[in-house]
Design a protein around this motif. Sequence first.
Motif, mmCIF file in Angstrom:
data_model
loop_
_atom_site.group_PDB
_atom_site.id
_atom_site.type_symbol
_atom_site.label_atom_id
_atom_site.label_comp_id
_atom_site.label_asym_id
_atom_site.label_seq_id
_atom_site.Cartn_x
_atom_site.Cartn_y
_atom_site.Cartn_z
ATOM 1 N N SER A 1 0.853 -1.197 0.000
ATOM 2 C CA SER A 1 0.000 0.000 0.000
ATOM 3 C C SER A 1 0.885 1.242 0.000
ATOM 4 O O SER A 1 2.071 1.166 0.342
ATOM 5 C CB SER A 1 -0.905 0.025 1.244
ATOM 6 O OG SER A 1 -0.142 0.317 2.404
ATOM 7 N N PRO A 2 0.314 2.416 -0.360
ATOM 8 C CA PRO A 2 1.114 3.641 -0.315
ATOM 9 C C PRO A 2 1.648 3.950 1.080
ATOM 10 O O PRO A 2 2.759 4.464 1.228
ATOM 11 C CB PRO A 2 0.130 4.718 -0.798
ATOM 12 C CG PRO A 2 -0.837 3.979 -1.657
ATOM 13 C CD PRO A 2 -1.013 2.647 -0.997
ATOM 14 N N ALA A 3 0.871 3.627 2.120
ATOM 15 C CA ALA A 3 1.308 3.908 3.487
ATOM 16 C C ALA A 3 2.444 2.989 3.915
ATOM 17 O O ALA A 3 3.293 3.382 4.727
ATOM 18 C CB ALA A 3 0.123 3.775 4.439
ATOM 19 N N LYS A 4 2.460 1.757 3.387
ATOM 20 C CA LYS A 4 3.445 0.774 3.844
ATOM 21 C C LYS A 4 4.693 0.689 2.979
ATOM 22 O O LYS A 4 5.758 0.293 3.459
ATOM 23 C CB LYS A 4 2.792 -0.608 3.935
ATOM 24 C CG LYS A 4 1.745 -0.722 5.038
ATOM 25 C CD LYS A 4 1.142 -2.118 5.103
ATOM 26 C CE LYS A 4 0.136 -2.239 6.235
ATOM 27 N NZ LYS A 4 -0.460 -3.596 6.302
ATOM 28 N N VAL A 5 4.600 1.063 1.708
ATOM 29 C CA VAL A 5 5.738 0.881 0.813
ATOM 30 C C VAL A 5 6.962 1.657 1.278
ATOM 31 O O VAL A 5 8.101 1.266 1.010
ATOM 32 C CB VAL A 5 5.365 1.280 -0.637
ATOM 33 C CG1 VAL A 5 5.132 2.787 -0.747
ATOM 34 C CG2 VAL A 5 6.439 0.819 -1.618
ATOM 35 N N VAL A 6 6.756 2.742 2.028
ATOM 36 C CA VAL A 6 7.896 3.539 2.496
ATOM 37 C C VAL A 6 8.775 2.734 3.458
ATOM 38 O O VAL A 6 9.913 3.136 3.732
ATOM 39 C CB VAL A 6 7.425 4.845 3.163
ATOM 40 C CG1 VAL A 6 6.768 5.754 2.132
ATOM 41 C CG2 VAL A 6 6.466 4.558 4.307
ATOM 42 N N ARG A 7 8.263 1.601 3.954
ATOM 43 C CA ARG A 7 9.099 0.738 4.799
ATOM 44 C C ARG A 7 10.252 0.130 4.013
ATOM 45 O O ARG A 7 11.222 -0.355 4.600
ATOM 46 C CB ARG A 7 8.243 -0.363 5.428
ATOM 47 C CG ARG A 7 7.167 0.181 6.362
ATOM 48 C CD ARG A 7 6.246 -0.918 6.864
ATOM 49 N NE ARG A 7 5.175 -0.372 7.692
ATOM 50 C CZ ARG A 7 4.158 -1.082 8.189
ATOM 51 N NH1 ARG A 7 4.093 -2.381 7.940
ATOM 52 N NH2 ARG A 7 3.235 -0.515 8.924
ATOM 53 N N PHE A 8 10.175 0.155 2.700
ATOM 54 C CA PHE A 8 11.257 -0.330 1.849
ATOM 55 C C PHE A 8 12.301 0.744 1.555
ATOM 56 O O PHE A 8 13.336 0.436 0.956
ATOM 57 C CB PHE A 8 10.698 -0.820 0.506
ATOM 58 C CG PHE A 8 10.143 -2.216 0.531
ATOM 59 C CD1 PHE A 8 10.965 -3.310 0.720
ATOM 60 C CD2 PHE A 8 8.786 -2.433 0.346
ATOM 61 C CE1 PHE A 8 10.460 -4.599 0.721
ATOM 62 C CE2 PHE A 8 8.264 -3.724 0.353
ATOM 63 C CZ PHE A 8 9.109 -4.813 0.541
ATOM 64 N N LYS A 9 12.047 1.978 1.959
ATOM 65 C CA LYS A 9 12.841 3.107 1.470
ATOM 66 C C LYS A 9 14.344 2.921 1.716
ATOM 67 O O LYS A 9 15.161 3.141 0.820
ATOM 68 C CB LYS A 9 12.353 4.397 2.115
ATOM 69 C CG LYS A 9 12.577 5.626 1.243
ATOM 70 C CD LYS A 9 11.584 6.706 1.580
ATOM 71 C CE LYS A 9 11.590 7.782 0.502
ATOM 72 N NZ LYS A 9 10.609 8.853 0.783
ATOM 73 N N GLU A 10 14.716 2.504 2.915
ATOM 74 C CA GLU A 10 16.139 2.354 3.224
ATOM 75 C C GLU A 10 16.748 1.121 2.556
ATOM 76 O O GLU A 10 17.975 1.010 2.472
ATOM 77 C CB GLU A 10 16.333 2.276 4.739
ATOM 78 C CG GLU A 10 15.859 3.505 5.506
ATOM 79 C CD GLU A 10 16.526 4.774 5.008
ATOM 80 O OE1 GLU A 10 17.765 4.753 4.783
ATOM 81 O OE2 GLU A 10 15.834 5.796 4.821
ATOM 82 N N SER A 11 15.914 0.220 2.079
ATOM 83 C CA SER A 11 16.396 -1.044 1.515
ATOM 84 C C SER A 11 16.403 -1.058 -0.007
ATOM 85 O O SER A 11 16.833 -2.060 -0.605
ATOM 86 C CB SER A 11 15.529 -2.206 2.017
ATOM 87 O OG SER A 11 15.441 -2.209 3.417
ATOM 88 N N LEU A 12 15.938 -0.002 -0.650
ATOM 89 C CA LEU A 12 15.783 -0.014 -2.111
ATOM 90 C C LEU A 12 17.047 -0.415 -2.857
ATOM 91 O O LEU A 12 16.984 -1.219 -3.793
ATOM 92 C CB LEU A 12 15.283 1.358 -2.595
ATOM 93 C CG LEU A 12 13.867 1.744 -2.175
ATOM 94 C CD1 LEU A 12 13.533 3.153 -2.675
ATOM 95 C CD2 LEU A 12 12.845 0.738 -2.701
ATOM 96 N N PRO A 13 18.242 0.089 -2.479
ATOM 97 C CA PRO A 13 19.440 -0.296 -3.233
ATOM 98 C C PRO A 13 19.797 -1.775 -3.113
ATOM 99 O O PRO A 13 20.584 -2.290 -3.903
ATOM 100 C CB PRO A 13 20.536 0.584 -2.611
ATOM 101 C CG PRO A 13 19.809 1.730 -1.975
ATOM 102 C CD PRO A 13 18.528 1.137 -1.474
ATOM 103 N N LYS A 14 19.225 -2.464 -2.120
ATOM 104 C CA LYS A 14 19.556 -3.870 -1.880
ATOM 105 C C LYS A 14 18.558 -4.828 -2.524
ATOM 106 O O LYS A 14 18.746 -6.044 -2.482
ATOM 107 C CB LYS A 14 19.629 -4.140 -0.379
ATOM 108 C CG LYS A 14 20.638 -3.270 0.343
ATOM 109 C CD LYS A 14 20.507 -3.386 1.848
ATOM 110 C CE LYS A 14 21.430 -2.403 2.541
ATOM 111 N NZ LYS A 14 21.250 -2.411 4.010
ATOM 112 N N LEU A 15 17.481 -4.285 -3.112
ATOM 113 C CA LEU A 15 16.452 -5.129 -3.699
ATOM 114 C C LEU A 15 16.777 -5.476 -5.142
ATOM 115 O O LEU A 15 17.300 -4.656 -5.901
ATOM 116 C CB LEU A 15 15.094 -4.429 -3.652
ATOM 117 C CG LEU A 15 14.480 -4.166 -2.275
ATOM 118 C CD1 LEU A 15 13.126 -3.474 -2.436
ATOM 119 C CD2 LEU A 15 14.314 -5.463 -1.486
ATOM 120 N N SER A 16 16.406 -6.694 -5.531
ATOM 121 C CA SER A 16 16.529 -7.114 -6.923
ATOM 122 C C SER A 16 15.266 -6.801 -7.714
ATOM 123 O O SER A 16 15.233 -6.989 -8.935
ATOM 124 C CB SER A 16 16.805 -8.619 -6.992
ATOM 125 O OG SER A 16 18.025 -8.922 -6.367
#
Length: 315
Positions: free
Chosen positions: A169-184
């Motif tokens: 969801s838009p409210a929850k996706v920001v939980r990925f913000k610090e991890s974006l460079p590590k995602l495939s």
Amino acid sequence: MTGSRILALGGAHVDRRGRIHAETAPGASNPGSWFVEAGGGAFNAARNLARLGHAVRLIAPRGGDADGEIVAAAAMEAGVEDTPFTFLDRTTPSYTAIIERDGNLVIALADMELYRLFSPRRLQQRAVREAFAATDAVITDANLPAETVAAIADAARNNAKPAFGIAISPAKVVRFKESLPKLSGLFMNEAEARALVQSEPDDPRRWPDLLRSVGLACGVVTRGRHAVIAFDEAQAVMLAPPLLEVLGDVTGAGDALASGFMSAQLAGRPLGEALRQGAAAALIAVRSPLAVAEELEPDLLARVMGLVPDAEMLS
């Protein structure tokens, strides 16, 4: 198809949808019917991937209640290895929605507190560390706390395994913000993409540039009935899937797309073909009344791909 070993960590709960049969009467009793099934982004993806021939292991928190038994039964039916963190004195997470006759949402209640107990510390358990070492790829979702999502991405990277995310969801996706460079890869819709970049492009073809600017190297942006966009570090593609009559509903379509795309990437297929396979999986999902189509399997997916056009390369 030779399947991969996939570790899924994240949402695995019960979805309840109540549909009102007549015109909605606020503040009064309305005749209607209930539909109950297992859900959750990571769990939907896990079941789809298992139906596509992969060996999938699920790790998710669960309560010691009847809803937990619904999730366990759904995992068994789909062929997912189910290894939950069980809290006997807690309730399994759930999502309850009341829907009008025309399909519009009246109100919903998400009881997701148990996911907060899935802390990074739990990833240090020996069985979990062994699961990361033994898997070929990891998929998680933003139902989990941001610090846990970050720890999952770190554990995948430390084990040299690709990690994929589902935005939720838009409210929850920001939980990925610090991890974006590590995602495939991260699977999201436009509203979720806007929440990540805090802006919106004047041309949807610019989504790849905006998302790369916040550290995401590979992702898929769905746009409802409009063309879906996928990108990696080197290229971007757009695909307008065929418009078919929706016999069930769109619940789970995004998770199906993520599963088809991820399955193709793990098989070494190019970006455009991965997007076509994801779109085909989503078409199967929207033709089903369930969030995870029971008929999904590799041969059907291959046939449905014949309905999906080639992806257009973006400059």
